[in-house]
Design a protein around this motif. Structure first.
Motif, PDB file in Angstrom:
ATOM      1  N   GLU A  50      43.746   9.833   8.248  1.00 44.01           N
ATOM      2  CA  GLU A  50      42.839  10.829   8.826  1.00 44.01           C
ATOM      3  C   GLU A  50      41.843  10.177   9.775  1.00 44.01           C
ATOM      4  O   GLU A  50      41.572  10.680  10.861  1.00 44.01           O
ATOM      5  N   GLU A  52      42.184   7.362  11.365  1.00 45.11           N
ATOM      6  CA  GLU A  52      42.868   6.898  12.561  1.00 45.11           C
ATOM      7  C   GLU A  52      43.085   8.057  13.537  1.00 45.11           C
ATOM      8  O   GLU A  52      42.859   7.951  14.728  1.00 45.11           O
ATOM      9  N   LYS A  53      43.488   9.165  12.963  1.00 45.37           N
ATOM     10  CA  LYS A  53      43.730  10.367  13.767  1.00 45.37           C
ATOM     11  C   LYS A  53      42.428  10.797  14.460  1.00 45.37           C
ATOM     12  O   LYS A  53      42.410  11.121  15.641  1.00 45.37           O
ATOM     13  N   VAL A  55      39.901   8.970  15.190  1.00 42.28           N
ATOM     14  CA  VAL A  55      39.563   8.019  16.257  1.00 42.28           C
ATOM     15  C   VAL A  55      40.416   8.303  17.499  1.00 42.28           C
ATOM     16  O   VAL A  55      39.919   8.344  18.621  1.00 42.28           O
ATOM     17  N   GLU A  56      41.722   8.541  17.270  1.00 42.88           N
ATOM     18  CA  GLU A  56      42.613   8.832  18.397  1.00 42.88           C
ATOM     19  C   GLU A  56      42.168  10.084  19.156  1.00 42.88           C
ATOM     20  O   GLU A  56      42.103  10.096  20.376  1.00 42.88           O
ATOM     21  N   ASP A  57      41.874  11.132  18.379  1.00 44.63           N
ATOM     22  CA  ASP A  57      41.449  12.389  19.000  1.00 44.63           C
ATOM     23  C   ASP A  57      40.211  12.182  19.848  1.00 44.63           C
ATOM     24  O   ASP A  57      40.124  12.630  20.982  1.00 44.63           O
ATOM     25  N   ARG A  58      39.273  11.475  19.243  1.00 40.80           N
ATOM     26  CA  ARG A  58      37.994  11.263  19.932  1.00 40.80           C
ATOM     27  C   ARG A  58      38.222  10.457  21.217  1.00 40.80           C
ATOM     28  O   ARG A  58      37.649  10.759  22.267  1.00 40.80           O
ATOM     29  N   THR A  59      39.043   9.415  21.123  1.00 39.67           N
ATOM     30  CA  THR A  59      39.333   8.599  22.295  1.00 39.67           C
ATOM     31  C   THR A  59      39.975   9.440  23.386  1.00 39.67           C
ATOM     32  O   THR A  59      39.625   9.330  24.562  1.00 39.67           O
ATOM     33  N   ALA A  60      40.927  10.290  22.973  1.00 31.28           N
ATOM     34  CA  ALA A  60      41.598  11.140  23.956  1.00 31.28           C
ATOM     35  C   ALA A  60      40.602  12.084  24.625  1.00 31.28           C
ATOM     36  O   ALA A  60      40.603  12.255  25.837  1.00 31.28           O
ATOM     37  N   GLU A  61      39.728  12.670  23.798  1.00 33.02           N
ATOM     38  CA  GLU A  61      38.702  13.574  24.342  1.00 33.02           C
ATOM     39  C   GLU A  61      37.838  12.851  25.373  1.00 33.02           C
ATOM     40  O   GLU A  61      37.589  13.355  26.462  1.00 33.02           O
ATOM     41  N   ASN A  63      38.511  10.131  27.045  1.00 31.99           N
ATOM     42  CA  ASN A  63      39.282   9.798  28.236  1.00 31.99           C
ATOM     43  C   ASN A  63      39.420  10.997  29.156  1.00 31.99           C
ATOM     44  O   ASN A  63      39.288  10.878  30.372  1.00 31.99           O
TER      45      ASN A  63
END
Lengths: 577, 182
Positions: A50, A52-53, A55-61, A63
């Motif tokens: 969760e 990791e997900k 973190v990924e979501d936030r990074t994508a947002e 970006n």
């Protein structure tokens, strides 16, 4: 306690049963523990996934937001560049036509009308500039240049502008730059000039008599040096209650001296944004009826000595333009008419090319003394046209090239300089600017491309000092002459040219053998010697090689080296003429 | 109470009185677990008290004395099984002071729900240490045995004064004063 008990050979049924019960109990406990561990581990893995997900979501947002911001900024930037171009071009046409009419008009009353028209045009162009500047700042697309600035010369040039103002006819403009201000500072010359001019213009507008005084000084320790510039007038001053509005957008102080509202009321707001953009402070000390001191402070960074100086030389000798063979590439009909008339009036022989393609067809070595090239043209634009000329002809077959652009100079400066442009002029080009621009360029390329085509040889009756003055920057020459004779300087220049030509060869050879470090080193040495001897243009081109070697392709390098070679040979020719 | 304590008590009893005696006592004493202990299990402390008094009845040795002897036995067990706790320790006081912050920390990693007694120490002079044992279980003599065995480990001699604390029913204070050995 000692043990005397003997252990029997066999154990009882009850002991056996007890051991078995204990074992089963232990096994059961272990199973429970295992199950427990399994669930804990599962929960942990889930939690980690969760996280990791998340973190990924936030990074994508982030970006996506960054990309959007970058895109928005690019769109805004392009919009303002276009607006700039679209507004300035017709305005330039108008002003040019007024200039043309005024030249031919003999009726005094019509002359006067034209003067009004011109004054209105200038006022409009100031307002357009203000509004564009302001909008750019609002949109956050403004950037600041870092260049070497001679503050004394800059203030002096503002002074000469102000002194020509009729409202200053009976008054004095005084400039006092303290010794604490270094000879060269690093900042954005255009923006600094804009702020000081704005202060000065206000000082003239809001005062009736008394001098306008510009003061500059540096203070602070070597870590945090501050440049303070003040503009003082003894005019109407500002009411205390209005001071806080002064630097706000669209505010204007009504006063008896300005019968009608003048300007946009954006001047001080723009100044404030500029100064804040330069990490500085802006303010005013004023007393109603006694006058005002507007000031700003910005971090002061001294420019290293012997560095390239991009400053206008206001005292460059005037040379005749008469007889000069000029190729003019310009697509806009109004601009064509205006420039043709200007140039013909200056006595030049102009050949018009309607676009880049025509210019390419018309050009041949030895045919022209100068090329005036518009940047924005359909099909083949000015930059591309020059690029192709460079491909087709060697640098010494090309005359000096001046680009004309309605864009702001920094945008195309890089490209233009990489193509070996001698100068870039912004449109609307006024008569005087065009004239002085051409003079400057032809003065620089003295001896090679100067006209006098029919006269044959250049004026060889000039003495060495006069020739040196044309070549070497005034500051450098002055400094040389404090410890050298004229003959010494001539010898120095001669050595410099020989040395420079060898360096050019060595840079090419090193580049061919892939030794970029060596290229860089050689270019650096040429930067140094050019700066010291006083050939700032060549130093500039050599620095472009030094700093850009990793990114330059063979063609670009050839262009730069060619430019330096031509420069060096021109010096040689002039000196030996 | 952890199963290993019971196993060690039975081990000591077998060593002393023989397996037959132990079997008989286990068969005849009323124990919830039926006397089947495993070291990973947890059992009621009451069973320990019952067993100690049964061994006392059998041997005529006083119950408190048996507890003290068991303390000695357990210290030996600890040194064999958990030798690493004793590394780097140079005196009995070092060990006693480490019970709360080092040993119990390790115990909790293996048995998060263990109900551990507390051992508050105060070394108020170079030779004197107060240790307050607090537990709902009546095992103060067992503690005394542990302290004695610990002193023996380092060849130290000391007087041990036991006193009840007036304001804390479940606490017992041990004042341990080292005796010069010359």
């Amino acid at each position: 306690m000692t043990s005397n008990a003997e252990k029997p050979a066999t154990v009882s049924r009850s002991r056996y049963e007890r051991e078995r019960t204990a074992r089963e109990h232990a096994e059961q406990l272990l199973e429970e523990k295992s199950r427990e561990l399994f669930f804990v581990s599962e929960a942990l893995s889930k939690h980690a996934a969760e996280l990791e997900k998340a973190v990924e979501d936030r990074t994508a947002e982030l970006n996506a937001a960054l990309k959007k911001a970058e895109k928005d900024a690019a769109i805004k930037s392009r919009f303002f560049a276009t607006m700039n171009h679209e507004i300035r071009t017709p305005l330039g046409g108008l002003m040019g036509m007024i200039d043309l009419l005024a030249m031919d008009e003999e009726s005094r009353s019509k002359q006067e009308l034209l003067r009004y028209a011109k004054a209105s045009g200038l006022a409009l162009s100031r307002i357009v500039n203000d509004v564009l500047d302001f909008s750019k700042m609002e949109a956050g697309v403004i950037s600041f240049a870092q260049e070497n600035v001679d503050l004394r010369a800059l203030v002096e040039s503002i002074g000469s502008m102000v002194r020509s103002d009729e409202r200053m006819a009976e008054r004095h403009f005084l400039a006092s730059i303290d010794e604490s201000v270094p000879e060269r500072i690093i900042c954005d010359a255009t923006r600094i000039r804009q702020v000081i001019s704005n202060f000065v213009t206000n000082a003239v507008r809001y005062s009736e008599d008394g001098p306008v005084i510009v003061r500059a000084r540096g203070y602070g320790d070597s870590e945090n040096e501050v440049l303070r510039i003040e503009v003082e007038d003894s005019g109407v001053g500002v009411e205390e209650s209005r001071i806080k509005d002064l630097f706000q957008d669209f505010s204007q102080i009504p006063n008896s001296l300005t019968a009608a509202a003048q300007g946009t009321g954006l001047g001080l707001a723009i100044s404030r944004r500029i100064v804040e953009g330069l990490n500085g402070r802006i303010g005013v000390e004023t007393e109603l009826g006694k006058g005002s001191v507007f000031w700003f402070e910005i971090p002061m960074i001294s420019a290293p000595l012997n560095s390239v100086v991009e400053q206008e030389d206001f005292s460059r000798a005037s040379r005749p333009i008469k007889g000069l063979r000029i190729l003019l590439a310009e697509d806009n009909a109004i601009n064509q008419k205006m420039l043709l008339t200007f140039l013909r009036r200056m006595g030049a022989n102009v050949d018009l090319a309607e676009n880049g393609a025509v210019a390419l067809r018309k050009f041949a070595p030895q045919k022209y003394d100068l090329i005036l090239m518009d940047v924005a043209m359909p099909e083949i634009d000015g930059l591309e046209a020059v690029r192709r000329m460079r491909e087709q002809w060697s640098p010494d077959q090309l005359p000096p090239i001046v680009f004309l652009t309605a864009h702001e100079i920094p945008i195309i400066m890089e490209d233009a300089m990489a193509l070996g442009a001698t100068r870039v002029l912004t449109k609307p080009v006024q008569y005087e600017n065009l004239q002085s621009g051409i003079r400057e360029v032809m003065g620089l390329s003295d001896g090679d491309a100067t006209p006098d085509a029919k006269g044959g040889k250049a004026k060889s009756d000039e003495d060495p000092e006069t020739r040196l003055r044309k070549l070497v920057s005034a500051d450098a020459l002055k400094s040389h002459l404090t410890f050298m004779t004229i003959e010494g300087v001539v010898e120095l220049v001669d050595d410099y040219v020989q040395d420079g030509l060898t360096i050019v060869d060595r840079i090419q050879t090193s580049y061919d053998s892939g030794d970029l470090d060596r290229c860089k080193m050689e270019a650096h040495s040429l930067v140094g010697s050019s700066s010291i001897v006083g050939f700032d243009e060549i130093a500039d081109q050599a620095r472009r090689i030094e700093l850009g070697i990793a990114k330059l392709d063979a063609k670009q390098l050839a262009i730069l080296l060619g430019g330096i070679g031509v420069g060096l040979r021109q010096i040689q020719d002039t000196m030996s003429a | 109470m952890k199963g290993s304590i019971f196993l060690e008590l039975l081990e000591m009893a077998e060593e002393t009185f023989g397996e037959e005696v132990v079997d008989r006592i286990l068969d005849t004493t009323d124990l919830e677990s039926g006397g089947a202990y495993t070291s990973v299990g947890t059992y009621s402390c009451g069973e320990l008290v019952t067993l100690v008094s049964a061994f006392s009845d059998h041997s005529g040795i006083d119950g408190e004395e048996l507890q003290r002897l068991f303390g000695h036995w357990m210290m030996t067990f600890f040194t064999k099984r958990y030798g690493s706790f004793f590394e780097g320790k140079t005196s009995a006081f070092d060990i006693l002071e480490a019970i709360e912050d080092e040993i119990h920390v390790e115990v909790r990693k293996l048995y998060p729900d263990a109900e551990l007694p507390t051992f508050a120490t105060d070394r108020f002079s170079v030779k004197e240490l107060d240790m307050v044992y607090t537990s709902p279980r009546p095992l103060a003599p067992f503690c005394r045995g542990l302290i004695e065995a610990c002193l023996n480990l380092f060849n130290q001699k000391a007087t041990i004064e036991m006193s009840a604390l007036a304001d804390a029913m479940q606490s017992t204070k041990f004042r341990i004063s080292l005796v010069d050995q010359s």
